[in-house]
Write a protein that holds these residues in place. Structure first.
Motif, mmCIF file in Angstrom:
data_model
loop_
_atom_site.group_PDB
_atom_site.id
_atom_site.type_symbol
_atom_site.label_atom_id
_atom_site.label_comp_id
_atom_site.label_asym_id
_atom_site.label_seq_id
_atom_site.Cartn_x
_atom_site.Cartn_y
_atom_site.Cartn_z
ATOM 1 N N TYR A 110 -2.135 -33.063 25.441
ATOM 2 C CA TYR A 110 -3.249 -33.560 26.261
ATOM 3 C C TYR A 110 -4.507 -32.710 26.101
ATOM 4 N N ALA A 111 -4.408 -31.471 25.588
ATOM 5 C CA ALA A 111 -5.611 -30.638 25.410
ATOM 6 C C ALA A 111 -5.341 -29.533 24.399
ATOM 7 N N GLY A 112 -6.398 -29.111 23.714
ATOM 8 C CA GLY A 112 -6.284 -28.050 22.723
ATOM 9 C C GLY A 112 -5.990 -26.700 23.348
ATOM 10 N N TYR A 113 -6.632 -26.436 24.469
ATOM 11 C CA TYR A 113 -6.402 -25.151 25.139
ATOM 12 C C TYR A 113 -4.915 -25.015 25.483
ATOM 13 N N THR A 115 -2.477 -26.519 24.124
ATOM 14 C CA THR A 115 -1.658 -26.441 22.919
ATOM 15 C C THR A 115 -1.509 -24.993 22.486
ATOM 16 N N ASN A 116 -2.632 -24.307 22.313
ATOM 17 C CA ASN A 116 -2.545 -22.945 21.782
ATOM 18 C C ASN A 116 -1.919 -21.959 22.753
ATOM 19 N N ILE A 117 -2.234 -22.074 24.040
ATOM 20 C CA ILE A 117 -1.607 -21.100 24.955
ATOM 21 C C ILE A 117 -0.106 -21.344 25.056
ATOM 22 N N ASN A 136 -11.503 -15.349 16.851
ATOM 23 C CA ASN A 136 -10.716 -16.518 17.236
ATOM 24 C C ASN A 136 -11.126 -17.063 18.595
ATOM 25 N N HIS A 137 -10.859 -18.339 18.763
ATOM 26 C CA HIS A 137 -11.152 -19.018 20.029
ATOM 27 C C HIS A 137 -10.318 -18.432 21.175
ATOM 28 N N ALA A 138 -10.887 -18.500 22.374
ATOM 29 C CA ALA A 138 -10.249 -17.921 23.560
ATOM 30 C C ALA A 138 -8.811 -18.394 23.756
ATOM 31 N N SER A 178 -5.576 -18.034 13.261
ATOM 32 C CA SER A 178 -6.997 -18.041 12.896
ATOM 33 C C SER A 178 -7.627 -19.399 13.171
ATOM 34 N N ASP A 179 -8.878 -19.368 13.606
ATOM 35 C CA ASP A 179 -9.678 -20.585 13.575
ATOM 36 C C ASP A 179 -9.843 -20.966 12.108
ATOM 37 N N ALA A 180 -9.868 -22.242 11.798
ATOM 38 C CA ALA A 180 -10.131 -22.689 10.431
ATOM 39 C C ALA A 180 -11.652 -22.749 10.210
ATOM 40 N N PHE A 182 -14.916 -21.352 12.394
ATOM 41 C CA PHE A 182 -15.162 -20.509 13.565
ATOM 42 C C PHE A 182 -16.205 -21.151 14.473
ATOM 43 N N SER A 183 -15.883 -21.164 15.771
ATOM 44 C CA SER A 183 -16.620 -22.046 16.672
ATOM 45 C C SER A 183 -18.035 -21.584 16.983
ATOM 46 N N MET A 184 -18.337 -20.299 16.826
ATOM 47 C CA MET A 184 -19.692 -19.840 17.146
ATOM 48 C C MET A 184 -20.558 -19.703 15.898
ATOM 49 N N ASP A 209 -7.991 -25.975 13.775
ATOM 50 C CA ASP A 209 -9.051 -26.697 13.055
ATOM 51 C C ASP A 209 -9.873 -27.595 13.984
ATOM 52 N N ALA A 210 -10.115 -27.109 15.192
ATOM 53 C CA ALA A 210 -10.868 -27.898 16.179
ATOM 54 C C ALA A 210 -12.190 -28.405 15.602
ATOM 55 N N HIS A 211 -12.837 -27.579 14.755
ATOM 56 C CA HIS A 211 -14.171 -27.950 14.261
ATOM 57 C C HIS A 211 -14.174 -28.481 12.836
ATOM 58 N N GLY A 212 -12.991 -28.579 12.226
ATOM 59 C CA GLY A 212 -12.937 -29.101 10.858
ATOM 60 C C GLY A 212 -12.308 -30.481 10.777
ATOM 61 N N TYR A 240 -0.599 -26.543 11.502
ATOM 62 C CA TYR A 240 -1.988 -27.001 11.568
ATOM 63 C C TYR A 240 -2.223 -27.576 12.957
ATOM 64 N N MET A 241 -3.189 -26.999 13.668
ATOM 65 C CA MET A 241 -3.507 -27.491 14.996
ATOM 66 C C MET A 241 -4.949 -27.985 14.979
ATOM 67 N N ALA A 242 -5.204 -29.099 15.630
ATOM 68 C CA ALA A 242 -6.591 -29.561 15.734
ATOM 69 C C ALA A 242 -6.774 -30.280 17.062
ATOM 70 N N THR A 243 -8.028 -30.382 17.485
ATOM 71 C CA THR A 243 -8.304 -31.036 18.764
ATOM 72 C C THR A 243 -8.874 -32.427 18.508
ATOM 73 N N LEU A 244 -8.763 -33.268 19.495
ATOM 74 C CA LEU A 244 -9.153 -34.677 19.352
ATOM 75 C C LEU A 244 -10.303 -35.053 20.274
HETATM 76 C C1 LIG Z 1 -12.559 -26.740 21.835
HETATM 77 C C2 LIG Z 1 -11.589 -25.813 21.211
HETATM 78 C C3 LIG Z 1 -10.285 -25.718 21.690
HETATM 79 C C4 LIG Z 1 -9.840 -26.371 22.977
HETATM 80 O O1 LIG Z 1 -9.579 -27.713 22.837
HETATM 81 P P1 LIG Z 1 -9.648 -28.656 24.103
HETATM 82 O O2 LIG Z 1 -9.007 -29.908 23.649
HETATM 83 O O3 LIG Z 1 -11.087 -28.796 24.440
HETATM 84 O O4 LIG Z 1 -8.867 -27.992 25.198
HETATM 85 C C5 LIG Z 1 -9.389 -24.964 20.974
HETATM 86 N N1 LIG Z 1 -9.776 -24.277 19.869
HETATM 87 C C6 LIG Z 1 -11.028 -24.318 19.415
HETATM 88 C C7 LIG Z 1 -11.399 -23.538 18.200
HETATM 89 C C8 LIG Z 1 -11.987 -25.075 20.082
HETATM 90 O O5 LIG Z 1 -13.244 -25.077 19.654
#
Ligand SMILES: *Cc1c(COP(=O)(O)O)cnc(C)c1O
Length: 412
Positions: A110-113, A115-117, A136-138, A178-180, A182-184, A209-212, A240-244
């Motif tokens: 349901y969410a990327g956050y 997933t990773n935690i 890396n992302h928080a 690692s972020d694939a 980097f978000s900043m 790979d949230a941003h790729g 491989y993890m990515a957000t939607l």
């Molecule tokens: C946005 C983001 C997340 C979190 O994903 P959500 O689906 O918004 O919880 C995880 N990792 C990275 C790198 C992100 O930019």
């Protein structure tokens, strides 16, 4: 009787302290107005801060698919996927995600956050070792902390440091995270080199790979495909993890990879087990989104042209200023200003001109590198990018002059 003050009464003062150091964050109420325009607290703005990189978040076909999903399945999933929440729509989406990413199996969250935690502690624990890029992302960092594995943090992109840490580690189970993209800064990790190190030191690689996803690789299949590491070249060492909720325009996330690894995550991820499954209507919208990501190459082509236009324009506009543009080929472009107050002044000057570009300050980014994080989207037009360039060209000399004269740059 003298009672010591309760900590519960301290919150107003603590909030006031946030105000004092300019770290109190405020939300803006937004209403989408089409394209990249948003009504922000009632004012119409051109936004450069959304992660909707392909401009799909408001797409009529996705809206229609969500409505059809709601009619077929209702709006709530009712339970955890491990109880009765694993809707037919969510099951179909997992099949589609595996096919789309060219990886053996996918698990939809349901969410990327979340997933990773959840997945990091499912993979490693006490006595194991984690290797984490400093930028890396928080949520990867929080997952690492929750795992109680030993954490080696290496300087951003410093693969020699990573290798040294891997070589020295006595742990049998090693996980590199690692972020694939980097978000900043928008730079892309050297995934082939990371994977080679993981091979050499028998480590597993978790990529975020949230941003790729949707943007990089053929048909937007993501960073692994970008490096030709999907499909027949997929490695069982990569998760491989990515957000939607970003390029895919909806919400949620997934992790994909080797069948047994994904099955293990399904069994052991607490944030998966003990949470209600995503509403199936989102899966319906996401299946439509994947089809558009795959077939509408023009969205990525248009985005690439906008990135090039912004970079070329900024190279000219920044001449003679100390401001620099980060090395990035992706939709995330960091205009590094330096001092916090200057970055805020640029953001404020842009806001007055109807442009919304967020200033990112330490501790989110390193001290002395306050910046504007410009996020481009296929929803932007070339004229939108030109407006931003024009505004920055106007603002740069004024703000730098004020800074030099040590005037209060907040009174633009
Ligand atoms: C946005 C983001 C997340 C979190 O994903 P959500 O689906 O918004 O919880 C995880 N990792 C990275 C790198 C992100 O930019």
């Amino acid at each position: 009787m003298k009672t010591s003050p309760s900590w519960i009464d301290e919150f107003p003062a603590r909030i006031a302290e946030l105000d004092r150091v300019h770290l109190r964050r405020k939300r803006r109420v937004v209403v989408p107005e089409g394209g990249a325009r948003l009504q922000v607290d009632g004012q119409s703005m051109l936004a450069f801060c959304s992660n909707d990189y392909l401009g799909l978040a408001g797409h009529p076909a996705l809206v229609e698919a969500a409505c059809a999903g709601a009619r077929a399945f209702g709006v709530g999933s009712g339970a955890s996927p491990l109880v009765s929440g694993h809707s037919m729509a969510n099951a179909a989406l997992e099949e589609e995600l595996a096919r789309f990413t060219q990886l053996p199996r996918a698990l939809y969250f349901y969410a990327g956050y979340a997933t990773n935690i959840g997945i990091v502690p499912a993979l490693v624990g006490e006595g194991d070792a984690l290797f984490s890029d400093a930028l890396n992302h928080a949520c990867l960092i929080d997952g690492a902390r929750l795992s109680r594995a030993h954490i080696h943090r290496y300087a951003h992109g410093d693969l020699a440091a990573l290798e040294a840490a891997l070589a020295q580690s006595p742990a049998r189970r090693k996980l590199v995270i690692s972020d694939a993209v980097f978000s900043m800064d928008g730079d892309i990790a050297d995934i082939p080199a990371l994977l080679a190190l993981c091979e050499r030191y028998d480590a597993l690689l978790l990529l975020d790979d949230a941003h790729g996803f949707g943007v990089l690789g053929p048909q937007g299949r993501g960073s692994l495909a970008h490096f030709e590491l999907a499909g027949p070249n997929a490695s069982r060492r990569v998760l491989y993890m990515a957000t939607l909720g970003k390029a895919a325009g909806v919400a949620g996330a997934f992790v994909a990879g080797d069948d047994a690894l994904v099955e293990w995550l399904l069994q052991k991820t607490r944030s998966y087990t003990f949470a209600t499954a995503a509403p199936p209507l989102l899966a319906s919208a996401l299946c439509e989104s994947l089809a558009l990501i795959e077939t509408e190459q023009w969205r990525r082509d248009h985005l690439s042209r906008l990135i090039a236009r912004l970079r070329e324009g900024l190279a000219i506009a920044l001449q003679g200023t100390p401001w620099t543009l980060g090395e990035s080929t992706t939709a995330i472009q960091a205009l590094v200003i330096g001092p916090n107050d200057e970055a805020l002044a640029v953001m404020e000057g842009l806001r007055e001109r109807g442009l919304w570009v967020p200033a990112i300050r330490p501790p989110t980014v390193p001290e002395g590198t306050a910046r504007l994080r410009i996020a481009l989207s296929a929803a932007h037009s070339e004229a939108d990018v030109d407006r931003l360039l024009q505004a920055l060209a106007e603002l740069a000399p004024r703000i730098l002059k004020m800074s030099l004269e040590n005037l209060d740059v907040h009174c633009l």
